[in-house]
Scaffold this motif. Structure first.
Motif, PDB file in Angstrom:
ATOM      1  N   GLY A 200       0.788  -1.219   0.000  1.00  0.00           N
ATOM      2  CA  GLY A 200       0.000   0.000   0.000  1.00  0.00           C
ATOM      3  C   GLY A 200       0.824   1.274   0.000  1.00  0.00           C
ATOM      4  O   GLY A 200       0.282   2.363   0.075  1.00  0.00           O
ATOM      5  N   VAL A 201       2.152   1.151  -0.067  1.00  0.00           N
ATOM      6  CA  VAL A 201       3.029   2.324  -0.103  1.00  0.00           C
ATOM      7  C   VAL A 201       3.418   2.549  -1.556  1.00  0.00           C
ATOM      8  O   VAL A 201       3.932   1.658  -2.223  1.00  0.00           O
ATOM      9  CB  VAL A 201       4.285   2.120   0.775  1.00  0.00           C
ATOM     10  N   TYR A 202       3.168   3.764  -2.036  1.00  0.00           N
ATOM     11  CA  TYR A 202       3.459   4.101  -3.426  1.00  0.00           C
ATOM     12  C   TYR A 202       4.774   4.849  -3.514  1.00  0.00           C
ATOM     13  O   TYR A 202       5.145   5.583  -2.613  1.00  0.00           O
ATOM     14  CB  TYR A 202       2.323   4.941  -4.004  1.00  0.00           C
ATOM     15  N   PHE A 203       5.472   4.683  -4.618  1.00  0.00           N
ATOM     16  CA  PHE A 203       6.742   5.362  -4.813  1.00  0.00           C
ATOM     17  C   PHE A 203       6.829   5.824  -6.259  1.00  0.00           C
ATOM     18  O   PHE A 203       6.036   5.434  -7.096  1.00  0.00           O
ATOM     19  CB  PHE A 203       7.916   4.448  -4.452  1.00  0.00           C
ATOM     20  N   ASP A 204       7.809   6.640  -6.516  1.00  0.00           N
ATOM     21  CA  ASP A 204       7.998   7.174  -7.853  1.00  0.00           C
ATOM     22  C   ASP A 204       9.492   7.221  -8.136  1.00  0.00           C
ATOM     23  O   ASP A 204      10.306   6.933  -7.267  1.00  0.00           O
ATOM     24  CB  ASP A 204       7.386   8.576  -7.945  1.00  0.00           C
ATOM     25  N   ARG A 205       9.843   7.623  -9.294  1.00  0.00           N
ATOM     26  CA  ARG A 205      11.252   7.784  -9.651  1.00  0.00           C
ATOM     27  C   ARG A 205      11.794   9.036  -8.977  1.00  0.00           C
ATOM     28  O   ARG A 205      11.063   9.954  -8.657  1.00  0.00           O
ATOM     29  CB  ARG A 205      11.388   7.882 -11.149  1.00  0.00           C
ATOM     30  N   SER A 206      13.099   9.063  -8.770  1.00  0.00           N
ATOM     31  CA  SER A 206      13.742  10.190  -8.112  1.00  0.00           C
ATOM     32  C   SER A 206      14.916  10.664  -8.946  1.00  0.00           C
ATOM     33  O   SER A 206      15.689   9.850  -9.462  1.00  0.00           O
ATOM     34  CB  SER A 206      14.241   9.771  -6.725  1.00  0.00           C
ATOM     35  N   ALA A 207      15.064  11.970  -9.046  1.00  0.00           N
ATOM     36  CA  ALA A 207      16.225  12.541  -9.734  1.00  0.00           C
ATOM     37  C   ALA A 207      17.436  12.564  -8.807  1.00  0.00           C
ATOM     38  O   ALA A 207      18.562  12.771  -9.252  1.00  0.00           O
ATOM     39  CB  ALA A 207      15.917  13.958 -10.211  1.00  0.00           C
ATOM     40  N   VAL A 208      17.222  12.331  -7.517  1.00  0.00           N
ATOM     41  CA  VAL A 208      18.299  12.428  -6.538  1.00  0.00           C
ATOM     42  C   VAL A 208      19.050  11.113  -6.390  1.00  0.00           C
ATOM     43  O   VAL A 208      20.273  11.096  -6.333  1.00  0.00           O
ATOM     44  CB  VAL A 208      17.759  12.890  -5.174  1.00  0.00           C
ATOM     45  N   CYS A 209      18.344  10.007  -6.320  1.00  0.00           N
ATOM     46  CA  CYS A 209      19.071   8.744  -6.108  1.00  0.00           C
ATOM     47  C   CYS A 209      18.483   7.628  -6.953  1.00  0.00           C
ATOM     48  O   CYS A 209      17.358   7.684  -7.420  1.00  0.00           O
ATOM     49  CB  CYS A 209      19.070   8.363  -4.635  1.00  0.00           C
ATOM     50  N   ASP A 210      19.297   6.609  -7.116  1.00  0.00           N
ATOM     51  CA  ASP A 210      18.903   5.402  -7.822  1.00  0.00           C
ATOM     52  C   ASP A 210      19.512   4.235  -7.069  1.00  0.00           C
ATOM     53  O   ASP A 210      20.683   4.301  -6.662  1.00  0.00           O
ATOM     54  CB  ASP A 210      19.398   5.437  -9.277  1.00  0.00           C
TER      55      ASP A 210
END
Length: 135
Positions: free
Chosen positions: A16-26
């Motif tokens: 139930g936790v949503y996430f997205d892409r990040s420009a800061v880390c991979d």
């Protein structure tokens, strides 16, 4: 999508936790790799200072020598802890160091001059102060 309620929702694991892409880390967990702004954390740890890496995280690029000098001066200017936060640290100094740090960071957030301002400019100012004060 869960129904909106006033009750807090607790998510076990990542269900139930949503996430997205990040420009800061991979992160590549399988390979054990972490990159900040395209730079390997291993390379940064071996070749960059705290100030260089914090500048990278906040600004997107490693600093030039001139930018680094300005950044260091800005960090130094933001180091002073408010007396009220020093008193909080003294009050909890016998606790585990991470508990003291967590409490101090909460106190810094609550007493920050820009506490009620969530504009991008205020968020940057708060970031600089917190980056300066935590060490």
């Amino acid at each position: 999508m869960p129904e909106a309620t006033d009750e807090p929702q607790i998510h076990r694991g990542l269900q139930g936790v949503y996430f997205d892409r990040s420009a800061v880390c991979d992160i590549d967990g399988r390979a054990g790799e972490l990159w900040y702004r395209g730079y390997s954390i291993h390379e940064l740890a071996a070749n960059s200072t705290f100030e260089e890496t914090s500048y990278l995280l906040l600004n997107g690029d490693l600093p030039t020598s001139e930018e680094l000098g300005r950044w260091k001066r800005e960090l130094i200017a933001g180091r002073t802890l408010p007396t009220s936060v020093v008193e909080v640290i003294r009050a909890v100094h016998t606790a585990h160091p991470m508990e003291v740090l967590r409490t101090a960071v909460s106190a810094l957030g609550a007493t920050d001059p820009d506490v009620a301002d969530n504009s991008p400019e205020a968020t940057i100012r708060k970031s600089v102060r917190l980056t300066s004060q935590v060490p």
